[in-house]
Design a protein around this motif. Structure first.
Motif, PDB file in Angstrom:
ATOM      1  N   ARG B  15       8.261   0.815 -11.812  1.00 24.38           N
ATOM      2  CA  ARG B  15       6.899   0.677 -12.305  1.00 24.38           C
ATOM      3  C   ARG B  15       6.039   1.529 -11.379  1.00 24.38           C
ATOM      4  NH1 ARG B  15       5.999  -3.437 -15.408  1.00 24.38           N
ATOM      5  NH2 ARG B  15       7.357  -4.784 -14.158  1.00 24.38           N
ATOM      6  N   SER B  16       5.371   2.498 -11.957  1.00 25.29           N
ATOM      7  CA  SER B  16       4.647   3.473 -11.146  1.00 25.29           C
ATOM      8  C   SER B  16       3.150   3.321 -11.338  1.00 25.29           C
ATOM      9  CB  SER B  16       5.087   4.880 -11.567  1.00 25.29           C
ATOM     10  OG  SER B  16       4.427   5.864 -10.809  1.00 25.29           O
ATOM     11  N   GLN B  17       2.447   3.244 -10.230  1.00 27.67           N
ATOM     12  CA  GLN B  17       0.993   3.200 -10.303  1.00 27.67           C
ATOM     13  C   GLN B  17       0.470   4.493  -9.697  1.00 27.67           C
ATOM     14  OE1 GLN B  17      -0.758  -0.327  -8.606  1.00 27.67           O
ATOM     15  NE2 GLN B  17      -2.788   0.592  -8.537  1.00 27.67           N
ATOM     16  N   ILE B  35       9.042   4.241 -15.367  1.00 28.83           N
ATOM     17  CA  ILE B  35       9.871   5.431 -15.216  1.00 28.83           C
ATOM     18  C   ILE B  35      11.323   5.013 -15.106  1.00 28.83           C
ATOM     19  CG2 ILE B  35      10.413   7.391 -13.695  1.00 28.83           C
ATOM     20  CD1 ILE B  35       7.490   7.418 -12.848  1.00 28.83           C
ATOM     21  N   VAL B 145       9.811   3.951   0.994  1.00 28.83           N
ATOM     22  CA  VAL B 145       9.251   3.053   1.995  1.00 28.83           C
ATOM     23  C   VAL B 145      10.272   1.937   2.247  1.00 28.83           C
ATOM     24  CG1 VAL B 145       7.370   1.465   2.490  1.00 28.83           C
ATOM     25  CG2 VAL B 145       6.909   3.583   1.263  1.00 28.83           C
ATOM     26  N   VAL B 149      10.773   0.391  -2.984  1.00 31.56           N
ATOM     27  CA  VAL B 149       9.427   0.955  -3.067  1.00 31.56           C
ATOM     28  C   VAL B 149       9.482   2.439  -2.734  1.00 31.56           C
ATOM     29  CG1 VAL B 149       7.032   0.890  -2.236  1.00 31.56           C
ATOM     30  CG2 VAL B 149       8.375  -1.225  -2.330  1.00 31.56           C
ATOM     31  N   MET B 151       7.254   6.121  -2.693  1.00 31.25           N
ATOM     32  CA  MET B 151       5.912   6.681  -2.680  1.00 31.25           C
ATOM     33  C   MET B 151       6.003   8.147  -3.055  1.00 31.25           C
ATOM     34  SD  MET B 151       3.131   6.008   0.262  1.00 31.25           S
ATOM     35  CE  MET B 151       2.856   7.506   1.178  1.00 31.25           C
ATOM     36  N   ARG B 152       5.100   8.586  -3.862  1.00 36.53           N
ATOM     37  CA  ARG B 152       5.148   9.974  -4.344  1.00 36.53           C
ATOM     38  C   ARG B 152       3.755  10.562  -4.223  1.00 36.53           C
ATOM     39  NH1 ARG B 152       5.979  11.901 -10.191  1.00 36.53           N
ATOM     40  NH2 ARG B 152       5.910   9.714 -10.788  1.00 36.53           N
ATOM     41  N   LEU B 167      -1.313  10.182  -5.890  1.00 38.26           N
ATOM     42  CA  LEU B 167      -0.468   9.234  -5.172  1.00 38.26           C
ATOM     43  C   LEU B 167       0.136   8.302  -6.205  1.00 38.26           C
ATOM     44  CD1 LEU B 167       0.524   7.647  -2.626  1.00 38.26           C
ATOM     45  CD2 LEU B 167      -1.602   6.352  -2.765  1.00 38.26           C
ATOM     46  N   VAL B 169       2.578   4.879  -6.331  1.00 40.13           N
ATOM     47  CA  VAL B 169       3.342   3.853  -5.630  1.00 40.13           C
ATOM     48  C   VAL B 169       4.258   3.249  -6.666  1.00 40.13           C
ATOM     49  CG1 VAL B 169       3.250   1.655  -4.419  1.00 40.13           C
ATOM     50  CG2 VAL B 169       1.539   3.398  -3.953  1.00 40.13           C
ATOM     51  N   LEU B 177       9.580  -7.498  -5.073  1.00 38.54           N
ATOM     52  CA  LEU B 177       8.283  -6.845  -4.881  1.00 38.54           C
ATOM     53  C   LEU B 177       7.597  -6.619  -6.214  1.00 38.54           C
ATOM     54  CD1 LEU B 177       9.376  -4.320  -2.196  1.00 38.54           C
ATOM     55  CD2 LEU B 177       7.470  -5.898  -1.968  1.00 38.54           C
ATOM     56  N   GLU B 180       6.208  -9.818  -7.657  1.00 39.03           N
ATOM     57  CA  GLU B 180       5.056 -10.372  -6.951  1.00 39.03           C
ATOM     58  C   GLU B 180       3.753  -9.661  -7.277  1.00 39.03           C
ATOM     59  OE1 GLU B 180       7.711 -11.720  -3.129  1.00 39.03           O
ATOM     60  OE2 GLU B 180       6.277 -10.093  -2.884  1.00 39.03           O
ATOM     61  N   ARG B 181       3.824  -8.533  -7.921  1.00 42.34           N
ATOM     62  CA  ARG B 181       2.593  -7.792  -8.174  1.00 42.34           C
ATOM     63  C   ARG B 181       1.834  -8.462  -9.299  1.00 42.34           C
ATOM     64  NH1 ARG B 181       2.421  -1.606  -8.145  1.00 42.34           N
ATOM     65  NH2 ARG B 181       0.647  -1.989  -6.802  1.00 42.34           N
TER      66      ARG B 181
END
Lengths: 205, 205
Positions: B15-17, B35, B145, B149, B151-152, B167, B169, B177, B180-181
């Protein structure tokens, strides 16, 4: 490129636009800030003082930087919650490698023990700062896209687990790039924005 | 760490934010996407086909990845403007260094000539992808990370000048993780968010 050269490229006034992704929260927070960076010579009194605070021989410092900022974040709850501050950082290169070493800071937020950390210039000439506190740690990576545009990404871990990732895009105040940034787009810019959005989609979102 | 190892760590659903800062425009655009990444063996038909498209000897490929995505961006103007797509990437390591090499892609957006590019694993074990098109180029940097997780960060240049920085995440779907979002925070999380915001301010905004 060594630590002080990176600080020298960073000297000046910057307009910084930040976005923070909180891992726990599926929304991003944005904010803006003006940041001023001034380099400090190795024998500057504040550099010497911070070395002493960290029990480091002042002659080992390569120099430092005074960073001050004034910003606002979108989720600020009141007028009093402003993000104004300043900090002094000092670079103490490793004896055998000027591209890495200790990063000494002033007293940090809510901590009695002065904060120390490490810095390194990576193989893409980006500056990486690693800072440890009692319950939090951060990794920040600064790179210059051009002499007037700096990009900063950082992650913060709390109690060892990943908490946030941020992106700051910083333009040098007074540069053409800074002047061109607007609140609303003129048609040519709108075209650029659309073209880039479509392009990004083709790279894999 | 080499290119295929990086793809293998990336395999799965994410899941990309994303947040994109447009240089011309002092606002950031956010969006979310799912993705899916699947690795492809060196002898997979799609890997072989892309090698041939780029006139590269298929035996030189280390393998590839099929990336598909479905996303939405906040500034989408209509229902039709969806960001769904997929692409295949192929890794062709340099003979003397498996940590870098050519990155072959499928036919890109609005281009007749297939897009080619370079990849490298930097000294922090992050994957850097450099892609050139006729009028645009991008630099993307992926780092883990943790195993769940990623990071891009990426920058796009148009006509040689810096256009956007983004960015993303990305959390592994199905991991703790990811579960929990939330859209709204529970009190413990709110405390974490506030603590981290105050911490960030002390680092120099």
């Amino acid at each position: 490129m060594d630590g002080m050269e990176f600080f020298q490229l960073s000297a000046g006034k910057w307009r910084s636009q930040r976005t923070t992704h909180h891992l726990a929260f599926r929304r991003a927070e944005t904010g803006e800030s003006e940041i001023n960076v001034a380099t400090l010579a190795a024998d500057h009194p504040q550099v010497v003082e911070i070395c002493r605070l960290h029990q480091v021989e002042p002659s080992k410092a390569a120099g430092g930087a005074l960073v001050s900022w004034q910003g606002t974040m979108a989720w600020d709850r009141s007028e009093e919650e402003n993000h104004t501050g300043s900090t002094v950082m000092v670079i103490v290169p490793d004896q055998d490698n000027p591209r890495q070493g200790r990063l000494l800071r002033e007293r940090g937020y809510a901590e009695i023990v002065p904060v120390a950390g490490r810095y390194l210039i990576d193989d893409e000439d980006a500056l990486v700062l690693l800072t440890e506190y009692e319950t939090m740690s951060s990794e920040e990576r600064f790179c210059f896209v051009s002499s007037d545009v700096r990009m900063r990404t950082s992650t913060v871990k709390r109690f060892g687990g990943f908490s946030t990732a941020s992106l700051c895009v910083e333009t040098r105040i007074g540069s053409d790039l800074d002047d061109e940034r607007r609140e609303t787009l003129v048609p040519q810019q709108a075209q650029d924005v659309l073209a880039v959005r479509q392009f990004q989609s083709s790279l894999g979102w």
